[in-house]
Design an enzyme around this catalytic site. Structure first.
Site, short mmCIF file in Angstrom:
data_model
loop_
_atom_site.label_atom_id
_atom_site.label_comp_id
_atom_site.label_asym_id
_atom_site.label_seq_id
_atom_site.Cartn_x
_atom_site.Cartn_y
_atom_site.Cartn_z
N LYS A 53 129.77 -22.98 101.00
CA LYS A 53 129.36 -21.85 101.84
C LYS A 53 129.06 -20.62 100.97
O LYS A 53 128.08 -19.92 101.19
CB LYS A 53 130.44 -21.53 102.88
CG LYS A 53 130.49 -22.60 103.97
CD LYS A 53 131.69 -22.51 104.89
CE LYS A 53 131.72 -23.76 105.79
NZ LYS A 53 132.91 -23.90 106.59
N GLN A 97 138.57 -21.32 107.76
CA GLN A 97 138.27 -22.73 107.47
C GLN A 97 139.32 -23.63 108.15
O GLN A 97 140.52 -23.45 107.95
CB GLN A 97 138.26 -22.96 105.95
CG GLN A 97 137.89 -24.36 105.54
CD GLN A 97 136.43 -24.73 105.87
OE1 GLN A 97 135.53 -23.91 105.73
NE2 GLN A 97 136.23 -25.95 106.31
N ASP A 120 131.27 -18.70 113.22
CA ASP A 120 131.35 -20.11 113.57
C ASP A 120 131.16 -20.34 115.07
O ASP A 120 131.02 -21.49 115.51
CB ASP A 120 132.73 -20.67 113.17
CG ASP A 120 132.64 -21.62 111.99
OD1 ASP A 120 131.52 -22.06 111.66
OD2 ASP A 120 133.70 -21.93 111.42
#
Ligand code: NAP
Length: 285
Positions: A53, A97, A120
């Site tokens: 990322k 994460q 997200d």
């Protein structure tokens, strides 16, 4: 094989578009778009995902903030760090994460993220926005699937779409996104009876199960579009949830694993972040 969906090529186009938007934002407003990741613990796969990322951020001209917390961090300490990131003006999007270590409450951590920095699209507020078809960040992996379908001009309106899997990260948001585009959507899961009889009705079949090569030719009708979200690590390498060898000859279009849905997730995460940066700028003006 001319029925392959090339996720790497589509993701590269999305990332180039993100890079252009990032550059425009810097030129127009002097703002450097920033994404932060919070990683808890030492899971090797998570380290690789987070590293990818950050690499993608740099390639798109974005600032990235790489925050590591020890595996034994408390829920309160994690929340304090999320609050700190949410208050940081340099950061326009953030992710925690997953998975988190077992002693931590993932839902509580996700819901600590303020809605306008939810890169997200996984907070309960963002999921509610999707379920009620209101604007908001869309979960990156299923949004990436929609981008692939668009890139290959797959007719969505009125199509029979079958999603196998009902997780909060993939299956459910995938079903909502397909519904938003006027598909007729069926969701299957581990208690579904006679799965092949349902999946054979699909014009568009999305597999998000996490069971290596579970879906075979008997699950798929001729000319279906088959999207394989699964990532399973076997000794022979990465495989999807679809038995590619038997399904590929029947499908109109099919995603390989790797190189199909996988590359789209990061691209859509970056897109959510630059959209959030532009939205912040508009609301400030
Ligand atoms: P998950 O949370 O484990 O959900 C799996 C779903 O599959 C559940 O809804 C489960 O049903 C259903 N299922 C399990 N066995 C089944 C069976 N025999 N028949 C029908 N349905 C069955 O997994 P996930 O997080 O959604 O991830 C799914 C896959 O996508 C995994 O391989 C994961 O690694 C991959 N993934 C890829 C990306 C990417 O970037 N490409 C991102 C996220 C995930 P129940 O609800 O009844 O248990």
């Amino acid at each position: 094989m001319d029925n392959l969906i090339d996720g790497r090529a589509v993701a590269a186009r999305v990332r180039a578009d993100v890079a252009a938007r990032v550059a425009a934002l810097a030129e127009r407003a002097g703002v450097t778009c920033g994404l932060a990741t919070i990683l808890v613990g030492d899971d090797p796969a998570s380290h690789v995902y987070v590293g990818n990322k950050h690499k993608a951020c740099q390639e798109a001209g974005m600032a990235s903030f790489d925050i590591h917390l020890p595996a034994d961090v408390s829920q309160e300490e994690l929340h304090a760090k999320i609050d700190e990131v949410c208050a940081d003006e340099r950061i326009h999007g953030m992710i925690v994460q997953l998975p988190l270590p077992a002693h931590l409450d993932e839902d509580a951590a996700l819901d600590r993220i303020v809605a306008d920095k939810d890169a997200d699209g996984l907070t309960v507020q963002s999921q509610g926005r999707l379920a009620t078809l209101r604007p908001g960040p869309r979960p990156a992996t299923p949004a990436g699937v929609m981008e692939l379908l668009r890139a290959y001009d797959v007719e969505l309106r009125g199509a029979n779409a079958v999603v196998i899997g009902r997780s909060e990260i993939v299956g459910k948001p995938q079903a909502h996104l397909l519904l938003e585009q006027n598909c007729t959507v069926t969701i299957c899961h581990s208690r579904t009876r006679d799965l092949p009889s349902i999946t054979r009705q699909a014009d568009i079949l999305v597999a998000a199960v996490g069971r290596p090569e579970m879906l075979t030719a008997e699950h798929v009708s001729d000319d279906a579009v088959v999207i394989d979200v699964g990532i399973n690590r076997l000794e022979k390498g990465l495989v999807g949830d679809v038995d590619f060898a038997s399904v590929q000859p029947k499908a109109r279009l099919i995603t390989p694993v790797p190189g199909g849905v996988g590359p789209m997730t990061i691209a859509m995460l970056l897109r959510n972040t630059v959209i959030a940066a532009n939205a912040r700028l508009s609301s400030a003006n």
